[in-house]
Structure formats: structure tokens, C-alpha cells
Design an enzyme around this catalytic site. Structure first.
Site, PDB file in Angstrom:
ATOM      1  CG  ASP A  98      -0.376  -0.099   2.531  1.00  0.00           C
ATOM      2  OD1 ASP A  98       0.655  -0.782   2.652  1.00  0.00           O
ATOM      3  OD2 ASP A  98      -0.916   0.500   3.483  1.00  0.00           O
ATOM      4  CG  ASP A 216      -0.797   4.241  10.701  1.00  0.00           C
ATOM      5  OD1 ASP A 216      -1.969   4.078  10.319  1.00  0.00           O
ATOM      6  OD2 ASP A 216      -0.016   3.302  10.990  1.00  0.00           O
ATOM      7  CG  HIS A 390      -1.219  -0.147  11.271  1.00  0.00           C
ATOM      8  ND1 HIS A 390      -0.689   0.749  10.373  1.00  0.00           N
ATOM      9  CD2 HIS A 390      -1.386  -1.303  10.598  1.00  0.00           C
ATOM     10  CE1 HIS A 390      -0.554   0.156   9.194  1.00  0.00           C
ATOM     11  NE2 HIS A 390      -0.975  -1.096   9.300  1.00  0.00           N
ATOM     12  CG  HIS A 412      -2.153   4.412   6.465  1.00  0.00           C
ATOM     13  ND1 HIS A 412      -2.841   3.311   6.949  1.00  0.00           N
ATOM     14  CD2 HIS A 412      -1.174   3.915   5.677  1.00  0.00           C
ATOM     15  CE1 HIS A 412      -2.268   2.212   6.495  1.00  0.00           C
ATOM     16  NE2 HIS A 412      -1.263   2.549   5.702  1.00  0.00           N
TER      17      HIS A 412
HETATM   18 ZN   LIG Z   1       0.224   1.126   5.114  1.00  0.00          ZN
HETATM   19 ZN   LIG Z   2       2.783  -0.800   6.362  1.00  0.00          ZN
END
Ligand SMILES: [Zn+2]
Ligand SMILES: [Zn+2]
Length: 612
Positions: A98, A216, A390, A412
Site C-alpha cells: 500500500d 497513521d 499500527h 492512512h
Molecule cells: Zn500502510
Molecule cells: Zn505498512
């Protein structure tokens, strides 16, 4: 340099047009995403000043089931194509699809001066570009946390972050109007398995008060601090020790640290490794070359050696933890894998958690695995078989507190995640008016350390990639595929003599995915009759091919709908030759006798065929 004084009219008179603060002006730094906002995937964030554009990441998005036959979704690069006179450089934060998957498609359309990528991502990009011809020209420059990229207007620096793949970087971009921190994908883990995060550097950046933080948002809805990768490692080791027979572990190939943990645990328990699945083989190969995964050739089992090795000395690592139908695990579960046949003594471990939407296909596979008698272990609240890459809400707060930006933009993530991340920022004391939740294509203006939402926006559309075709699959094609999937296809074949304006034989109807022909002979015969009758009527006067096609459709579609409540795609095939039609009639008669599935043989030499 920022230049607003000569256009700024604090007390504008009524005659002059009012100064519009939200309008892009010369000397502004523009910040916008072409992908990554309102979705998890195809990340691409751009920073534009004068004749320079710094692009951060260039990813793909893997389409859901509704996009039939689409391989990838990429951003619409048209804005960048239009900006071809400007100097463009691409900065990569880490090697996940991604973030790097769109590079071959970008390079085919847009002039990029250089790609800056951390070590592991660079290896993956090189592998990717080697599969496409003519894209090797763009220089790929390796960067690390100490690198600094200097162009005429930009200075780009980096800091280490923790994520599920080695060499993940956060980015600090300094422009004449102010500075921006872009986190890339990150989490905090106080006992990390790979490189640690640069806490001191982040805190130091915070001391300098950057203008904007872009962070993120993937796990903005997850409360607690995420589990440490170390805990996952010990859980896997424990299972591996207790298993008396063969181990089969499925995980994400993209989670390089996890793959490494599994391999290390297996080696410690005296097991050898067999790797299955293309992406897994690729990643293990590259990670071994980079020294991230340390395993001797003698510790790797070839498919042939697998069958000769005692079960308690084997650990199989494979793809398919998301229930992907073509992946190794799915074939193992269905009993169609070439080398691996399940035994009741096997232990199968999912070191992953289901991505929303994949749960039902994963459950089907788990079901099949259970049927074989194998022991199946997957992530639950009771174990630590997986952790995310994450940041959860607490970790996002920590990032906000370290960087202490004046403005914040969640990136994101799907819209919900961006909004949850927004709330987290408010909870840490950020004024709501300083937070910008944007969509792809929206433009933020950074002007003299102030962020303003522009009233202008760029195109932020999706492009569907079908195979290697990047011209962008049209929505019409997808619409057709959806109708085909739901309703099937009906072809009406007729032969005419266009000179004489005569029908040479009665129409033949063939269908795919519409009704079961054998059980619907009467329906098909009736349809053929009705189409034949209305064509007879039509051909009484001089007519064109397109009128004939319209006549077939307008007769057949309502009839089929009335009888079946289905709207199949109707394709008229008009043959301007009696001979071909006779051949088809003969073949069909032969088929009716043999009761075999009817297949019309493609006759490529048939110049008279006019199909659509
Ligand atoms: Zn990513
Ligand atoms: Zn990643």
C-alpha cells in the site's frame, strides 16, 4: 518564499474583489493526497512548492469482491502528468504494497527524477521493477534515519519508526512555509524485535514545533496499547515446543518480523523450514539476502525433502492466512496442494487476525482444516498469536505528544478511522479548528506556518487496473461484469443476406450463466420464435445492422425478464453468410443428439461475422 503581503487587503473596499484567503497563491506550499484518505491503501501524499513536488509513497489498494476481475486500484495520476514540467521526487516510508505497489504504474506515466527508499523497501522495489521492462532508468537511492535530501526548496529528513517490516521511516519535510512530519505506518513497542523507534529524535522534532503532523490512523478505533511483537514470539515458541508433530503456520508475507520470529522459533525447536506461497518465498528470499532472516540452506526443506523428513522436524510457513482462495493454505485445506497433505496429527496456526471482510472465507478454511482432524489455533483474546503493525489510540496519543504539532491531519485510514483519530487529537488538547480531515484531492495550503483549507481541489479518483492495463478500466466494463455475474449472457445468432435484405435462417440462442439450457429448451425455443417473428417484420423494409441489433434486444429483453425475472446481457451476432450459419445449425443439431455441453467453435477466419 511566502509572499502574501502585496495581495493581502485587511480592509478591502467594496469595489475591489475581496481577498480570498482560501485561494492558492504563488509562494504557497500545497499539501494533498492522491490516495490514502478514506481508505486503507494506495497511499500517496504530495507536497508541492513552486516547480518542485515531493511525493511520499506510491501504493496500491487491493479491491474488494465488488470490483470483479480488478487486480489493483491505483490513484489517478493525471494531476502529476499535467505537472510534468515540475521536478518530482518520490520518498518511500517502507516496503508494504500500500506504499510501493503503484511505483511501476506511476513510472510508466509520470517523469520521476529519483526514488528515495529505505534498504528493505529498495530491495522489494527493485524486484518489482525487474518484472516490468524499461522502468529501470529511474535511480533508486537508499536512505536511512540519518539521510537528508536537499532540493532547491525542500529538505527531507527521517526518523526510525516501528512497524511490521524492517526499515520503516517517518519523514520530516521542511519547506519555505514551514515543516511537516509524516509518520508513515507506525506503532510503539517498548520491547521491539527489530530497530527501535527514534524517541529522542521525535522529541527533538517536537521541541522545534513542526507546523503539521500527518499520522497513521489505521487503528484509531483500538483502545489499548498494542501487544508487543516479543509476546507473539514467545507464544509461537511455546506452541512449537509443545507440538509433537508437523507445524503449519500461516501469516502475512508482508509481516517480515513475524516470518522471522516463526523461523527462529522453529530452528530453536530443531525443526527445518519449508516455505510455500509466491509472496512468502519472495519475502524470505529478500530478507535472507538483507540479513534480516538468518537461516542456512541446510535448514530449508525443498518440497521433495519435505516428505522424507520426520514430522516433528518440520515447520511449514505459508500464505493464505486471510482465506485467499489461491493461496497455499487454501489448497492445503482443500487437499489440492501438490506437496502437502494434511494429517490429523498436524498443528495449523494462524499467526494473523482477519481483515474485516475476510472472516467468512477464513472460517471456511478453518472448517476444512478441522474436518481433516488437525489441531487449529488462531488469534483470540486468550492468546497472543498476532499483533498489529499500527498504533492504537494510546500510541497515537504518544506520537501527538512527542511531535507537538500546531496542526494535525489524520491520514492512512477510512473516514471513520480519520474521525476517531481526530477525536484522539482533540483529547490531547489540539484545538478542533486546527485539525483537517481531508479526502483524496483536497488541498491544504501551508502559508507562513499557517494551514488553510483551499477552496480548490485536484482530481482524487480511483483507477482500476486490469492485468497490466493502466488505461483505467471503465466503469462500463465493471457494470457489464456485474450484470454477467448476476444475470448471465444470452447471444442471438442470425444469418442475413444484407444485399437481398433477407433472413437466411431462424435465430439461434445460446446462453452462459443465464438458465440451464437443458431444462429450459421450451423457453429458448419460444424466445427464438419471437425474435424470428419480429425480425421478419423488421426485414420487410430496408434496414441496417444496428437496427437489427436493436430489434433483437428490444424484443428479447422484455420477454426474458417476464419469463425469468432476469436481465441478462443480450448480444446479437449477425452473420452475413448463409454457409457459416448452416455450419452452426449442423453443430448444434449434433450437440442436441449427443447431449454434450454445446460450445460454438471460434471461427477466426470468418470475415463476415459481425459481432459485438
Ligand atoms: Zn500502510
Ligand atoms: Zn505498512
Amino acid at each position: 518564499m511566502p509572499n502574501k503581503s502585496n495581495q493581502h487587503q485587511g480592509h478591502s473596499t467594496n469595489r475591489k474583489p475581496a481577498y480570498n484567503k482560501n485561494q492558492v497563491q504563488k509562494g504557497d506550499t500545497l499539501i494533498y493526497a492522491l490516495g490514502g484518505l478514506g481508505e486503507v491503501g494506495k497511499n500517496m501524499y504530495c507536497y508541492e512548492y513552486e516547480n518542485e513536488i515531493c511525493i511520499v509513497d506510491c501504493g496500491v489498494l487491493f479491491p474488494g469482491d465488488e470490483l470483479l476481475g480488478v487486480d489493483y486500484v491505483i490513484p489517478d495520476y493525471h494531476h502529476l502528468i499535467r505537472m510534468n514540467k515540475k521536478r518530482k521526487f518520490l520518498v518511500i516510508t517502507h516496503g508494504h504494497e500500500d506504499h510501493i505497489g503503484g511505483i511501476p504504474f506511476l513510472l510508466k506515466q509520470v517523469q520521476i527524477d529519483a526514488i528515495y527508499a529505505p534498504r528493505f523497501a529498495k530491495a522489494l522495489i527493485l524486484k518489482k521493477l525487474s518484472e516490468h521492462k524499461g522502468l529501470e532508468k529511474t535511480p533508486i537511492i537508499e536512505i536511512d534515519e540519518n539521510s537528508s535530501i536537499k532540493t532547491r526548496y525542500f529538505t527531507v529528513g527521517f526518523f526510525n519508526t516501528i512497524h511490521s517490516i524492517p526499515d520503516s521511516l517517518g519523514v520530516l519535510i521542511t519547506t519555505p512555509n514551514g515543516s511537516i512530519v509524516h509518520t508513515g505506518d507506525f506503532k510503539f513497542d517498548l520491547t521491539p524485535v527489530g530497530t527501535n523507534a527514534d524517541y529522542q529524535k521525535m522529541a527533538y522534532i517536537g521541541v522545534m514545533q513542526p507546523d503539521l503532523l500527518m499520522a497513521d490512523s489505521t487503528n484509531a478505533g483500538v483502545e489499548e496499547f498494542s501487544i508487543s511483537e516479543k509476546d507473539v514470539a514467545s507464544e509461537i515458541l511455546e506452541i512449537m515446543r509443545n507440538a509433537k508433530h508437523r507445524m503449519i503456520i500461516a501469516t502475512f508475507a508482508s509481516n517480515v518480523y513475524r516470518v522471522n520470529q516463526i523461523i527462529e522459533a522453529a530452528l530453536r525447536c530443531g525443526r527445518k523450514i519449508a516455505v510455500f506461497g509466491r509472496s512468502m518465498e519472495n519475502v524470505v528470499d529478500i530478507a535472507r539476502k538483507m540479513g534480516v532472516i538468518k537461516i542456512k540452506n541446510s535448514q530449508i526443506l525443498s518440497p521433495e525433502e519435505l516428505s522424507r523428513t520426520p514430522d516433528n522436524e518440520v515447520c511449514i510457513i505459508c500464505t493464505g492466512s486471510q482465506g485467499e482462495p489461491l493461496a497455499a493454505l487454501s489448497r492445503i485445506a482443500s487437499g489440492t496442494h501438490r506437496y502437502i497433505h494434511l494429517k490429523p496429527s498436524d498443528t495449523v496456526v494462524f499467526s494473523s487476525s482477519p481483515i474485516p471482510g475476510n472472516a467468512s472465507s477464513i472460517n471456511k478454511i478453518i472448517d476444512k482444516l478441522f474436518r481433516s482432524g488437525a489441531t487449529v489455533l488462531s488469534k483470540s483474546v486468550l492468546n497472543n498469536l498476532h499483533t498489529t503493525g499500527h498504533a492504537s489510540r494510546e500510541e497515537q496519543k504518544l506520537m501527538l505528544q512527542l511531535i507537538r504539532p500546531r496542526y494535525f491531519m489524520p491520514i492512512h485510514g477510512e473516514y471513520k478511522m480519520l474521525m476517531q483519530h481526530r477525536q484522539t487529537a482533540i483529547d490531547t488538547g489540539m484545538p478542533p479548528e486546527n485539525i483537517f480531515v481531508c479526502a483524496n484531492g483536497d488541498i491544504l495550503i501551508l502559508r507562513d506556518h499557517e494551514i488553510i483549507q483551499s477552496d480548490w481541489r485536484y482530481q482524487g479518483d480511483d483507477i482500476y487496473v486490469d492485468g497490466n492495463d493502466i488505461s483505467g478500466l471503465s466503469t462500463a466494463v465493471l457494470k457489464d461484469r456485474r450484470i454477467l455475474a448476476d444475470n448471465g449472457l444470452v447471444a442471438v445468432i442470425i444469418a442475413i443476406d444484407s444485399k437481398e435484405n433477407k433472413i437466411l435462417s431462424r435465430p439461434i440462442i445460446v446462453s452462459r450463466g443465464f438458465v440451464f439450457i437443458k431444462d429450459s429448451q421450451a423457453l429458448i425455443k419460444e424466445a427464438e420464435f419471437i425474435v424470428g417473428a419480429s425480425l421478419q417484420e423488421k426485414m420487410k423494409e430496408k434496414t441496417t445492422f444496428s437496427e437489427i441489433k436493436n430489434c433483437i434486444r428490444s424484443t428479447l429483453e422484455p420477454f426474458l425478464y417476464k419469463k425469468t425475472h432476469r436481465n441478462p446481457i443480450v448480444i446479437p451476432v449477425i452473420l452475413n453468410s448463409k454457409q457459416t450459419m448452416e455450419e452452426i445449425t449442423k453443430k448444434r443439431a449434433a450437440h442436441d443428439r449427443s447431449k454434450k455441453p454445446y460450445r460454438r467453435k471460434e471461427n477466426k477466419d470468418n470475415k463476415n461475422k459481425e459481432a459485438q
